[in-house]
Design a protein around this motif. Sequence first.
Motif, short mmCIF file in Angstrom:
data_model
loop_
_atom_site.label_atom_id
_atom_site.label_comp_id
_atom_site.label_asym_id
_atom_site.label_seq_id
_atom_site.Cartn_x
_atom_site.Cartn_y
_atom_site.Cartn_z
N UNK A 1 0.86 -1.27 0.02
CA UNK A 1 0.34 0.39 -0.30
C UNK A 1 1.06 1.00 -0.14
N UNK A 2 0.17 2.47 -0.99
CA UNK A 2 0.92 3.54 -0.49
C UNK A 2 0.70 4.13 0.74
N UNK A 3 0.92 3.67 1.98
CA UNK A 3 0.14 4.34 2.82
C UNK A 3 1.54 3.81 4.29
N UNK A 4 1.61 4.61 5.69
CA UNK A 4 1.97 4.19 6.38
C UNK A 4 1.51 2.99 7.07
N UNK A 5 2.61 2.40 8.33
CA UNK A 5 2.01 1.20 8.93
C UNK A 5 1.02 1.12 10.01
N UNK A 6 0.68 2.60 10.60
CA UNK A 6 -0.38 2.98 11.08
C UNK A 6 -1.36 2.79 10.20
N UNK A 7 -1.44 3.29 9.65
CA UNK A 7 -2.94 3.81 8.71
C UNK A 7 -3.23 2.10 8.32
N UNK A 8 -2.05 1.14 8.02
CA UNK A 8 -2.57 -0.30 7.65
C UNK A 8 -3.15 -0.69 8.64
N UNK A 9 -1.93 -0.94 9.84
CA UNK A 9 -2.60 -1.52 11.28
C UNK A 9 -4.26 -0.54 11.41
N UNK A 10 -4.41 0.58 11.55
CA UNK A 10 -5.98 0.96 11.53
C UNK A 10 -6.76 -0.01 11.33
N UNK A 11 -6.35 0.15 10.44
CA UNK A 11 -6.74 -1.19 8.69
C UNK A 11 -8.04 -2.02 8.86
N UNK A 12 -6.61 -3.17 9.84
CA UNK A 12 -6.09 -4.48 10.61
C UNK A 12 -6.77 -4.42 11.40
N UNK A 13 -7.18 -3.21 12.54
CA UNK A 13 -8.12 -3.61 13.54
C UNK A 13 -8.83 -3.20 13.64
N UNK A 14 -9.36 -2.69 12.94
CA UNK A 14 -11.38 -2.93 11.76
C UNK A 14 -11.81 -4.02 12.15
N UNK A 15 -10.40 -4.68 10.51
CA UNK A 15 -11.16 -6.31 9.98
C UNK A 15 -10.81 -7.39 11.36
N UNK A 16 -10.00 -6.93 12.64
CA UNK A 16 -9.97 -7.85 13.41
C UNK A 16 -11.56 -7.76 14.35
N UNK A 17 -11.74 -6.51 14.41
CA UNK A 17 -12.83 -6.10 15.22
C UNK A 17 -14.92 -6.83 15.14
N UNK A 18 -14.05 -6.37 13.49
CA UNK A 18 -15.72 -7.56 13.02
C UNK A 18 -15.48 -8.72 12.78
N UNK A 19 -14.17 -9.18 13.15
CA UNK A 19 -13.56 -10.80 12.90
C UNK A 19 -13.28 -11.47 11.93
N UNK A 20 -13.00 -10.42 10.85
CA UNK A 20 -12.63 -10.68 9.68
C UNK A 20 -10.73 -11.02 9.54
N UNK A 21 -10.17 -10.56 10.71
CA UNK A 21 -8.53 -10.53 10.86
C UNK A 21 -8.38 -11.77 11.66
N UNK A 22 -7.59 -12.50 12.16
CA UNK A 22 -6.52 -13.45 13.57
C UNK A 22 -5.40 -12.66 13.61
N UNK A 23 -5.02 -12.79 14.46
CA UNK A 23 -3.91 -12.71 14.05
C UNK A 23 -2.88 -13.14 15.59
N UNK A 24 -1.45 -13.45 15.40
CA UNK A 24 -0.85 -14.15 16.64
C UNK A 24 0.72 -13.45 16.35
N UNK A 25 1.26 -13.38 17.36
CA UNK A 25 2.66 -12.84 18.13
C UNK A 25 3.12 -13.99 17.89
N UNK A 26 4.66 -13.82 16.80
CA UNK A 26 5.85 -14.50 16.47
C UNK A 26 6.65 -13.67 17.21
N UNK A 27 7.60 -14.11 17.86
CA UNK A 27 8.08 -13.67 18.56
C UNK A 27 7.80 -12.01 18.69
#
Length: 109
Positions: free
Chosen positions: A41-67
């Motif tokens: 994307x032509x946007x910063x990490x923070x902007x992408x993170x905000x979109x991912x948070x919205x998708x996560x709140x809707x249950x559309x994505x899952x995340x996991x920590x690896x290190x």
Amino acid sequence: MSENNQLRDVFDAVADPTRRQLIRILAEAEELPLHELTAQFQMGRTAVSKHLTILKEAGLILDRKVGRETRYRLNAAPLREIQDWAAFYSKFWSTNMLRLNQLLEEEEE
């Protein structure tokens, strides 16, 4: 809401083109870290993170920590709600097109 105890409406989550593109990217990959998603994307990490948070709140994505890295993957189950909604209108248009064809055939006779 659904069985995922969603915080955000699925329709609201997919309303944004960037979030739809994130869904598509994650559908094509098994799992991706934030830096690989941001690179597409032509946007910063923070902007992408905000979109991912919205998708996560809707249950559309899952995340996991690896290190120190967070990896994201698609959870397509909530998209069923959109599919069911669209299917209803698909049947509506199919029925109306059939009626229109019948009327046109009657007028030709």
